[in-house]
Design an enzyme around this catalytic site. Structure first.
Site, PDB file in Angstrom:
ATOM      1  N   TYR A  77       0.871  -1.295  -0.019  1.00 54.49           N
ATOM      2  CA  TYR A  77      -0.114   0.090  -0.015  1.00 54.49           C
ATOM      3  C   TYR A  77       0.946   1.304   0.009  1.00 54.49           C
ATOM      4  CZ  TYR A  77      -2.997   3.796   1.663  1.00 54.49           C
ATOM      5  OH  TYR A  77      -3.849   4.939   1.731  1.00 54.49           O
TER       6      TYR A  77
ATOM      7  N   GLU B  91      -3.982   7.417  -3.596  1.00 56.52           N
ATOM      8  CA  GLU B  91      -3.848   6.248  -2.999  1.00 56.52           C
ATOM      9  C   GLU B  91      -3.427   5.088  -3.991  1.00 56.52           C
ATOM     10  OE1 GLU B  91      -6.353   4.220   0.538  1.00 56.52           O
ATOM     11  OE2 GLU B  91      -7.323   3.792  -1.288  1.00 56.52           O
TER      12      GLU B  91
END
Length: 387
Positions: free
Chosen positions: A109, A197
């Protein structure tokens, strides 16, 4: 303002962030053609909506042939996808993104936000790729790595190396990771983004780092500097009342209650919603008409509130400093007449030209309930709707 994955990846690509080749499609025929353009082999068909969790909801499909890509697109387009971020009403899939496949070795991530606590941009990374970062924060907060960026210096290579080693990347991927992170920071800062993101960021079996997914959101107040990003706005993904409000420079957010609120000033609007809840009811919206609203803006604000079928009553709470109470009163009266007001309306006015405003309301011939102060107004509207 939020944008779709395929749009975010185009911004990332322009800033040197590695992404796979892909095509957006609005029909099954276009999806099949896109798969052929990408080589006709393994590809992924992804539903394009402004929400995360698409994979878990069945919105991401693997295709091994162009015909499979067409079938997946046909199954997705026009359907309503429900994820943990859309709410039970879901979002309609109007486009799909057909993207090359790749051999994934590891998933990570990587994201960027504006940290209000430090008043700085923060890059976050985690070895828990493919999982919502909120879940990681709750279950394993120690697995979230952070780098706070000094705006005068920018993102430093040493910060990239710290994050790369913290993720456990192999040594030959560290420099690639630093370049990748620098590209992400450049895309974030130069586009005035509020959120970016990449989940997952993948390390392929050949050792490359790729943004397999991408989401970006932008500061609405900075969009005047970015005509190219403004053109990416997809109003079909937004609440229609919020879209209508934006045309008149009104700050409107739809909520789940049944008491419509029209207030000037964000702080007063928050206080108004709080006191409605205090008296046992729920606000239907946040609506700040601003300090310099005209009669036209007030009229449109009132119409937007009443277009919500859940609204059983309206509370207007105005403290006139720059804004004059007579302007508000004229707007309220005009709107009430245009929409044939059929729900209880409580109005509390205070400030500039308050007596004139109250006179306009009293002489309007409408069933407007006056209030002396905020608490009185909230109590009266709650009683009026029988909550």
């Amino acid at each position: 303002m939020n944008i779709h994955e395929y749009q975010a990846k185009e911004i990332l690509r322009k800033n040197g962030v590695a992404v796979l080749d892909g095509r957006v499609a609005a029909t099954p025929d276009e999806a099949e053609a896109a798969a052929r353009e990408l080589g006709g082999g393994l590809c992924v068909v992804k539903a394009q909506i402004h929400a995360g969790g698409r994979g878990k909801a069945g919105g991401v499909k693997l295709a091994r042939t162009p015909q499979e890509a067409r079938a997946h697109a046909a199954a997705l387009l026009g359907t309503t996808l429900v994820t943990h971020q859309t709410g039970p009403e879901g979002k309609e899939v109007q486009k799909v993104f057909v993207e090359q496949g790749c051999d994934i070795d590891q998933e990570f991530y990587l994201g960027m936000v504006i940290d209000r606590a430090t008043a700085r941009v923060t890059m976050m990374a985690s070895s828990e790729g493919g999982v919502e970062i909120e879940e990681v924060a709750e279950r394993s907060p120690e697995k979230i790595l952070r780098a706070t960026i000094d705006p005068a210096v920018g993102f430093g290579a040493f910060q990239g190396r710290q994050l790369a080693y913290g993720l456990g990347l192999p040594k030959d991927a560290v420099n690639k990771a630093v370049a990748f992170m620098r590209g992400l920071y450049r895309a974030f800062s130069e586009s005035d983004a509020s959120m970016a993101e990449i989940n997952p960021l993948v390390l392929t079996k050949s050792g490359d780092l790729l943004a397999l997914d991408a989401k970006m959101g932008f500061d609405d107040n900075a969009l005047f500097r970015h005509a190219d990003i403004r053109e990416m706005r997809d109003v079909t993904e937004e609440n229609e009342k919020e879209v209508a409000a934006s045309k008149f420079d009104l700050n409107y957010i739809a909520l789940d209650g049944n008491i419509g609120c029209m207030v000037n000033g964000a702080g007063l609007a928050m206080a108004t919603m709080d006191i409605i809840k205090h008296y046992g009811a729920e606000p239907a919206n946040f609506l700040d008409v601003g300090g310099g609203a005209t009669t036209e803006k007030v009229t449109e604000a009132f119409k937007i509130i009443l277009s919500d079928e859940k609204v059983k009553g309206v509370l207007v709470n105005i403290f006139g400093g720059i804004m004059r109470c007579d302007v508000v009163a004229n707007g309220v009266v005009e709107a009430a007449r245009q929409v044939n007001l059929s729900v209880p309306l409580v109005v509390r006015l205070e400030g500039t030209n308050v007596e004139l405003g109250k006179t306009i309301l009293a002489e309007s011939g409408l069933a407007i309930i006056p209030a002396d102060d905020l608490a009185d107004g909230a109590k009266k509207i709650v009683e009026a709707i029988g909550a």
